[in-house]
Design a protein around this motif. Structure first.
Motif, PDB file in Angstrom:
ATOM      1  N   ASP A 308       0.839  -1.200   0.000  1.00 28.48           N
ATOM      2  CA  ASP A 308       0.000   0.000   0.000  1.00 28.48           C
ATOM      3  C   ASP A 308       0.877   1.255   0.000  1.00 28.48           C
ATOM      4  O   ASP A 308       0.624   2.212  -0.741  1.00 28.48           O
ATOM      5  N   THR A 309       1.909   1.228   0.823  1.00 26.43           N
ATOM      6  CA  THR A 309       2.784   2.397   0.961  1.00 26.43           C
ATOM      7  C   THR A 309       3.554   2.683  -0.316  1.00 26.43           C
ATOM      8  O   THR A 309       3.637   3.841  -0.764  1.00 26.43           O
ATOM      9  N   ARG A 312       1.193   4.182  -2.854  1.00 21.73           N
ATOM     10  CA  ARG A 312       0.856   5.562  -2.501  1.00 21.73           C
ATOM     11  C   ARG A 312       2.015   6.504  -2.827  1.00 21.73           C
ATOM     12  O   ARG A 312       1.795   7.618  -3.338  1.00 21.73           O
ATOM     13  N   GLU A 313       3.234   6.076  -2.537  1.00 18.13           N
ATOM     14  CA  GLU A 313       4.390   6.924  -2.803  1.00 18.13           C
ATOM     15  C   GLU A 313       4.571   7.162  -4.301  1.00 18.13           C
ATOM     16  O   GLU A 313       4.946   8.260  -4.721  1.00 18.13           O
TER      17      GLU A 313
END
Length: 350
Positions: A308-309, A312-313
């Motif tokens: 997820d991270t 998102r980045e």
């Protein structure tokens, strides 16, 4: 008029038409450019007035996907599919399976995904007939929701990031108290509204369907306005999140916002309107740059070592890309869409 003489034809590599007499499916697939990789783009179902209108849409959308992939630094090309019909009345499993056979007939040159009027369940029906489908399986979600394969959360997050960065660039402020008019309260529009509300933006919303409007009013305190009024409001930002060509010769003179930043594809009815916006001092976030979160999502879903991270980045870099475009546009005293086009063309041209 033939496809080759169509004003939206842009050296497209392949345009295919399909009609299935059993299910009533009538669809078009356009592949614009595959220099960077196989073409990927959503399948849209809409009650077009006629096949000419559908052809215009698919030619414009497929070209936009080429530019979108290039701006996201993805190794894929641009394509799109459109189905002529009312998604609320005409779809069923057999209908979507017929669409799957159409996709399969192109032997992997085009990979389909979700777009307006199409759900993940529809794509699963398509996938019974072809392996050239993205979005039926998901591992990650940009907004912390349960992953479903629907790229709308990532699209909405990317538009939020881009809109926020544009407000900072143009107004020199955060989103608190900023007035935003959102045209379209569908999967993307509502999620965008929710994120804007969380940061204190004042929302005005419009849609041709009532469901999302009632929810935005009740949960987010949004002011509901008529669809024909949404682009004319005295707001800071207009966020087109419905169908394309909302910024046209008829609507543009009445726009009072300082910024146009939304999720819709092909927001400008014609490219020249970008220069008109520039002359009027309205900053336009090029649509295929700010709404690229969806295809970034599809890319990450195929990576078992993503998260997820990480997704998102990657999506958050949309803000940096827009800043580069705005700075170049200001230095060259030219329209933002023209700057974005040049950057994308440098990346996908051979």
């Amino acid at each position: 008029m033939s496809v080759f003489e169509h004003p939206e034809f842009d050296a497209h590599e392949h345009v295919a038409f399909y009609s299935d007499p059993v299910t009533g499916l009538k669809a078009i697939i356009a592949i614009h450019n595959t220099n960077l990789g196989p073409s990927l783009g959503g399948c849209r179902m809409w009650p077009y007035l006629n096949s000419s209108e559908a052809l215009t849409d698919v030619l414009r959308l497929s070209k936009g996907m080429t530019y979108k992939a290039a701006m996201a630094n993805l190794q894929q090309g641009g394509g799109k599919a459109v189905i002529i019909g009312d998604p609320r009345k005409q779809k069923n499993e057999a209908f979507m399976q017929a669409m799957g056979r159409f996709v399969e007939s192109l032997s992997g040159k085009y990979i389909t995904a979700e777009d307006s009027g199409i759900t993940v369940d529809d794509l699963k029906a398509v996938a019974t007939q072809t392996s050239h489908v993205a979005g039926t399986f998901a591992q990650y979600n940009a907004l912390g929701e349960a992953p479903t394969g629907n790229p709308a959360p990532s699209t909405a997050y990317g538009v939020f990031v881009g809109l926020k960065q544009t407000v900072k660039h143009v107004l020199g402020s955060d989103l608190k108290g900023v007035k935003v008019a959102i045209q379209g309260m569908g999967h993307v529009g509502f999620r965008l509204a929710k994120q804007l509300h969380a940061e204190g933006a004042e929302l005005y919303v419009a849609d041709i369907f009532p469901e999302g409007l009632a929810r935005a009013q009740e949960e987010l305190g949004a002011t509901v306005v008529a669809p024909e009024e949404i682009l004319t409001l005295a707001v800071d930002v207009i966020a087109p999140c419905a169908m394309g060509s909302s910024i046209n010769d008829e609507s543009l003179p009445d726009i009072r916002a300082k910024i146009i930043a939304g999720a819709a594809n092909n927001q400008l009815a014609r490219e020249e309107l970008g220069s008109v916006l520039h002359q009027k001092g309205i900053v336009y976030a090029p649509d295929y740059v700010i709404n690229v979160g969806g295809i970034i999502d599809i890319y990450h879903q195929k990576q078992n070592d993503s998260s997820d991270t990480a997704m998102r980045e990657h999506i958050a870099k949309i803000g940096d890309t827009l800043c580069e475009i705005y700075e170049r546009a200001e230095a060259e005293n030219t329209a933002t869409n023209l700057v974005a086009n040049r950057i994308a063309e440098e990346r996908f041209a051979k």
